[in-house]
Design a protein around this motif. Structure first.
Motif, PDB file in Angstrom:
ATOM      1  N   THR A 158       0.843  -1.200   0.000  1.00  0.00           N
ATOM      2  CA  THR A 158       0.000   0.000   0.000  1.00  0.00           C
ATOM      3  C   THR A 158       0.880   1.252   0.000  1.00  0.00           C
ATOM      4  OG1 THR A 158      -1.724  -1.170   1.248  1.00  0.00           O
ATOM      5  CG2 THR A 158      -1.820   1.240   1.235  1.00  0.00           C
ATOM      6  N   ASP A 159       0.496   2.226  -0.798  1.00  0.00           N
ATOM      7  CA  ASP A 159       1.280   3.459  -0.915  1.00  0.00           C
ATOM      8  C   ASP A 159       0.899   4.420   0.222  1.00  0.00           C
ATOM      9  OD1 ASP A 159       2.692   5.687  -1.672  1.00  0.00           O
ATOM     10  OD2 ASP A 159       1.990   5.709  -3.746  1.00  0.00           O
ATOM     11  N   TRP A 160       1.422   4.146   1.431  1.00  0.00           N
ATOM     12  CA  TRP A 160       1.074   4.943   2.599  1.00  0.00           C
ATOM     13  C   TRP A 160       1.554   6.391   2.512  1.00  0.00           C
ATOM     14  CZ3 TRP A 160      -2.705   3.809   5.564  1.00  0.00           C
ATOM     15  CH2 TRP A 160      -3.073   2.476   5.764  1.00  0.00           C
ATOM     16  N   PRO A 161       2.722   6.677   1.978  1.00  0.00           N
ATOM     17  CA  PRO A 161       3.111   8.088   1.843  1.00  0.00           C
ATOM     18  C   PRO A 161       2.125   8.899   0.991  1.00  0.00           C
ATOM     19  CG  PRO A 161       5.028   6.687   1.636  1.00  0.00           C
ATOM     20  CD  PRO A 161       3.847   5.770   1.650  1.00  0.00           C
ATOM     21  N   GLN A 162       1.628   8.277  -0.092  1.00  0.00           N
ATOM     22  CA  GLN A 162       0.651   8.974  -0.932  1.00  0.00           C
ATOM     23  C   GLN A 162      -0.678   9.153  -0.193  1.00  0.00           C
ATOM     24  OE1 GLN A 162       1.162  10.479  -3.736  1.00  0.00           O
ATOM     25  NE2 GLN A 162      -0.973  11.081  -4.081  1.00  0.00           N
ATOM     26  N   ILE A 163      -1.074   8.127   0.560  1.00  0.00           N
ATOM     27  CA  ILE A 163      -2.310   8.221   1.341  1.00  0.00           C
ATOM     28  C   ILE A 163      -2.189   9.325   2.394  1.00  0.00           C
ATOM     29  CG2 ILE A 163      -3.711   7.018   3.080  1.00  0.00           C
ATOM     30  CD1 ILE A 163      -3.327   4.460   1.425  1.00  0.00           C
ATOM     31  N   TYR A 164      -1.043   9.398   3.053  1.00  0.00           N
ATOM     32  CA  TYR A 164      -0.822  10.446   4.050  1.00  0.00           C
ATOM     33  C   TYR A 164      -0.867  11.825   3.396  1.00  0.00           C
ATOM     34  CZ  TYR A 164       1.401  13.233   7.704  1.00  0.00           C
ATOM     35  OH  TYR A 164       1.679  14.199   8.639  1.00  0.00           O
ATOM     36  N   ALA A 165      -0.283  11.933   2.216  1.00  0.00           N
ATOM     37  CA  ALA A 165      -0.305  13.219   1.495  1.00  0.00           C
ATOM     38  C   ALA A 165      -1.737  13.626   1.142  1.00  0.00           C
ATOM     39  CB  ALA A 165       0.548  13.117   0.232  1.00  0.00           C
ATOM     40  N   LEU A 166      -2.556  12.657   0.765  1.00  0.00           N
ATOM     41  CA  LEU A 166      -3.956  12.957   0.439  1.00  0.00           C
ATOM     42  C   LEU A 166      -4.728  13.390   1.687  1.00  0.00           C
ATOM     43  CD1 LEU A 166      -4.702  10.080  -2.100  1.00  0.00           C
ATOM     44  CD2 LEU A 166      -4.704  12.538  -2.598  1.00  0.00           C
ATOM     45  N   TYR A 167      -4.415  12.757   2.833  1.00  0.00           N
ATOM     46  CA  TYR A 167      -5.064  13.191   4.077  1.00  0.00           C
ATOM     47  C   TYR A 167      -4.641  14.606   4.455  1.00  0.00           C
ATOM     48  CZ  TYR A 167      -7.513   8.930   5.401  1.00  0.00           C
ATOM     49  OH  TYR A 167      -8.404   7.890   5.442  1.00  0.00           O
ATOM     50  N   ASN A 168      -3.399  14.957   4.158  1.00  0.00           N
ATOM     51  CA  ASN A 168      -2.951  16.339   4.399  1.00  0.00           C
ATOM     52  C   ASN A 168      -3.778  17.322   3.579  1.00  0.00           C
ATOM     53  OD1 ASN A 168      -1.000  15.597   6.234  1.00  0.00           O
ATOM     54  ND2 ASN A 168       0.663  15.550   4.731  1.00  0.00           N
ATOM     55  N   LEU A 169      -4.071  16.959   2.334  1.00  0.00           N
ATOM     56  CA  LEU A 169      -4.925  17.802   1.499  1.00  0.00           C
ATOM     57  C   LEU A 169      -6.357  17.844   2.032  1.00  0.00           C
ATOM     58  CD1 LEU A 169      -3.875  16.879  -2.164  1.00  0.00           C
ATOM     59  CD2 LEU A 169      -3.583  19.079  -1.026  1.00  0.00           C
ATOM     60  N   LEU A 170      -6.841  16.686   2.464  1.00  0.00           N
ATOM     61  CA  LEU A 170      -8.214  16.601   2.956  1.00  0.00           C
ATOM     62  C   LEU A 170      -8.411  17.466   4.197  1.00  0.00           C
ATOM     63  CD1 LEU A 170     -10.990  15.338   2.588  1.00  0.00           C
ATOM     64  CD2 LEU A 170     -10.195  13.349   3.904  1.00  0.00           C
ATOM     65  N   VAL A 171      -7.403  17.524   5.064  1.00  0.00           N
ATOM     66  CA  VAL A 171      -7.487  18.360   6.263  1.00  0.00           C
ATOM     67  C   VAL A 171      -7.646  19.831   5.894  1.00  0.00           C
ATOM     68  CG1 VAL A 171      -6.149  19.239   8.217  1.00  0.00           C
ATOM     69  CG2 VAL A 171      -6.319  16.787   7.837  1.00  0.00           C
ATOM     70  N   THR A 172      -6.994  20.246   4.821  1.00  0.00           N
ATOM     71  CA  THR A 172      -7.101  21.655   4.403  1.00  0.00           C
ATOM     72  C   THR A 172      -8.448  21.957   3.750  1.00  0.00           C
ATOM     73  OG1 THR A 172      -6.135  21.266   2.200  1.00  0.00           O
ATOM     74  CG2 THR A 172      -4.611  21.732   4.007  1.00  0.00           C
ATOM     75  N   VAL A 173      -9.056  20.929   3.132  1.00  0.00           N
ATOM     76  CA  VAL A 173     -10.341  21.120   2.445  1.00  0.00           C
ATOM     77  C   VAL A 173     -11.515  20.986   3.407  1.00  0.00           C
ATOM     78  CG1 VAL A 173     -11.891  20.170   0.680  1.00  0.00           C
ATOM     79  CG2 VAL A 173      -9.455  20.379   0.212  1.00  0.00           C
ATOM     80  N   LYS A 174     -11.426  19.989   4.285  1.00  0.00           N
ATOM     81  CA  LYS A 174     -12.527  19.733   5.223  1.00  0.00           C
ATOM     82  C   LYS A 174     -11.955  19.143   6.505  1.00  0.00           C
ATOM     83  CE  LYS A 174     -17.138  17.712   5.524  1.00  0.00           C
ATOM     84  NZ  LYS A 174     -18.151  16.858   4.862  1.00  0.00           N
ATOM     85  N   ALA A 175     -11.489  20.020   7.391  1.00  0.00           N
ATOM     86  CA  ALA A 175     -10.886  19.578   8.636  1.00  0.00           C
ATOM     87  C   ALA A 175     -11.944  19.039   9.593  1.00  0.00           C
ATOM     88  CB  ALA A 175     -10.132  20.738   9.293  1.00  0.00           C
ATOM     89  N   SER A 176     -11.620  17.936  10.260  1.00  0.00           N
ATOM     90  CA  SER A 176     -12.482  17.372  11.297  1.00  0.00           C
ATOM     91  C   SER A 176     -11.630  16.432  12.138  1.00  0.00           C
ATOM     92  CB  SER A 176     -13.660  16.608  10.687  1.00  0.00           C
ATOM     93  OG  SER A 176     -13.241  15.339  10.204  1.00  0.00           O
ATOM     94  N   PRO A 177     -12.024  16.168  13.389  1.00  0.00           N
ATOM     95  CA  PRO A 177     -11.261  15.235  14.222  1.00  0.00           C
ATOM     96  C   PRO A 177     -11.140  13.845  13.609  1.00  0.00           C
ATOM     97  CG  PRO A 177     -12.785  16.506  15.570  1.00  0.00           C
ATOM     98  CD  PRO A 177     -13.115  16.806  14.140  1.00  0.00           C
ATOM     99  N   VAL A 178     -12.184  13.399  12.901  1.00  0.00           N
ATOM    100  CA  VAL A 178     -12.146  12.066  12.296  1.00  0.00           C
ATOM    101  C   VAL A 178     -11.115  12.017  11.163  1.00  0.00           C
ATOM    102  CG1 VAL A 178     -13.468  10.347  11.001  1.00  0.00           C
ATOM    103  CG2 VAL A 178     -14.506  11.510  12.959  1.00  0.00           C
ATOM    104  N   VAL A 179     -11.052  13.067  10.354  1.00  0.00           N
ATOM    105  CA  VAL A 179     -10.051  13.129   9.286  1.00  0.00           C
ATOM    106  C   VAL A 179      -8.648  13.146   9.894  1.00  0.00           C
ATOM    107  CG1 VAL A 179      -9.112  14.529   7.405  1.00  0.00           C
ATOM    108  CG2 VAL A 179     -11.580  14.253   7.634  1.00  0.00           C
TER     109      VAL A 179
END
Length: 409
Positions: free
Chosen positions: A307-328
């Motif tokens: 699994t490409d975890w670095p890419q997944i982590y990078a996408l979560y970094n983007l998601l936090v900026t778009v829609k921040a929430s404790p679950v994200v």
């Protein structure tokens, strides 16, 4: 008919019947009371008289009759002078059956009515889940990380607002459609989430709720195929493609790392990937597209180890900026841990404790990450808390097994 089977039938038919009944009156309380009367009649009659051939049609017919009974009551007619007109309308269409094509349109009207901007955001979603899908206030409370009492108050106030403001029962057009679509998508996503890990009962998932979410997103996409609508559809498709591997014949939960990937539906994964890529070419990227991209990486990885975890982590970094929430942020911590930075992930996770105090996945993730950094006492306590917060028996059995294995080390 077992109680579980009847509950499944009620939830499957609830939104269809409410949507159909709204063509007679927009009094949601009256409709739900009549439907409840019909369900009670079914519980009383079916064990001795036998089930009808078409259970949904029977519930629809009896709901109409019970509504007429309620409309004829003196106390209702005193406050609703239009009640006789409702009765005449129902009787004039007494032979009308549940037509899927008509019901699709009626349910789309219903979901947009429940998501009207005159209602508070959380009330819109709660009311739609309750009215359209028949979810209990307890289940909806879990989705919102709040209490059942608070959720019941929100639903009640939302219904009252619809009555007072005379909110029209229709599909919005033009700019209003664009403004109200995000709330509709959030409702559909929450419906699917509830199906993915059903809160109540013995089984891990509720396939009929998943089917409802899929049907609704298809209806919305047919009306308005925006990038985010397509992103949400792709996200659901990725999850559904992996569903067969999540549980075995013994109803044991199988987490993603241990799933037999040969059971995944690769054709569906490819279709979801094509849909997602097409949506990403249309402009600004939204939260559902980002979540679909994350799910797509999981779905296309040859194995858990690859699994490409670095890419997944990078996408979560983007998601936090778009829609921040404790679950994200929680998911971001999990991805960070699998990138080989468990200590850093655990430190960030600790900062989410207050926000996710009653959220079971938080404690399950905390236990897993604590094990990675050899904090076994913390992991045991976290597993115990996760078990306490879990109402699904399949999940509870899985977490109990993890705890027992840790205790026996």
């Amino acid at each position: 008919m077992q109680q579980r089977d009847f509950t499944r039938l009620f939830r499957t038919e609830h939104g269809r019947i409410v949507g159909a009944m709204l063509s007679y009156t927009q009094d949601l309380d009256l409709i739900e009371d009549a439907l409840q009367d019909a369900c009670l009649q079914a519980i009383e009659q079916w064990p001795s008289k036998g089930k009808p051939d078409n259970l949904g049609a029977w519930l629809f017919t009896v709901t109409k009759r019970r509504m007429i009974d309620r409309l004829r009551r003196h106390d209702y007619q005193k406050t609703h002078p239009e009640s006789q007109a409702f009765i005449d309308r129902i009787q004039a269409n007494d032979e009308l059956a549940l037509d899927d094509n008509v019901i699709n349109d009626e349910q789309l009207k219903l979901i947009f009515t429940c998501c009207h901007p005159a209602l508070p955001r959380e009330s819109r979603i709660a009311l739609t889940l309750k009215t359209l899908c028949g979810l209990s206030t307890r289940e909806i409370g879990r989705a919102f990380l709040t209490s059942e009492t608070t959720m019941l108050q929100r639903i009640t106030r939302a219904k009252q607002k619809i009555k007072r403001a005379a909110i029209p029962y229709q599909i919005p057009q033009g700019e209003q459609l664009s403004e109200r679509l995000p709330s509709v998508l959030e409702v559909i996503y929450l419906i699917y989430n509830e199906s993915h890990t059903a809160m109540e009962g013995q089984t891990l998932s509720r396939a009929e709720l998943a089917a409802e979410a899929i049907r609704l997103i298809n209806v919305v996409q047919h009306t308005m195929a925006t990038p985010e609508v397509c992103g949400l559809k792709a996200l659901i498709m990725f999850h559904e493609a992996r569903r067969p591997a999540r549980q075995n014949d013994a109803q044991h939960y199988i987490p993603l790392p241990l799933q037999d990937r040969s059971l995944w539906h690769n054709d569906a994964i490819a279709q979801a990937d094509t849909l997602l890529k097409a949506s990403l070419k249309q402009g600004a990227v939204g939260p559902y597209q980002l979540q679909a991209a994350i799910s797509g990486l999981h779905s296309q990885a040859p194995s858990w180890q690859q699994t490409d975890w670095p890419q997944i982590y990078a996408l979560y970094n983007l998601l936090v900026t778009v829609k921040a929430s404790p679950v994200v942020e929680l998911n971001q911590c999990v991805a960070l841990a699998y990138c080989g930075k468990a200590e850093q992930a655990f430190s960030k996770l600790t900062g989410l404790s207050e926000s996710l105090l009653n959220y079971q996945p938080f404690f399950a993730a905390k236990a897993e990450i604590a094990c990675k950094i050899n904090q076994y006492d913390v992991a045991r306590d976290a597993f115990k808390q996760a078990i306490m917060l879990t109402h699904n028996q399949v999940e509870k059995a899985y977490l109990t097994g993890k705890l027992n294995k840790l205790l026996n080390q």
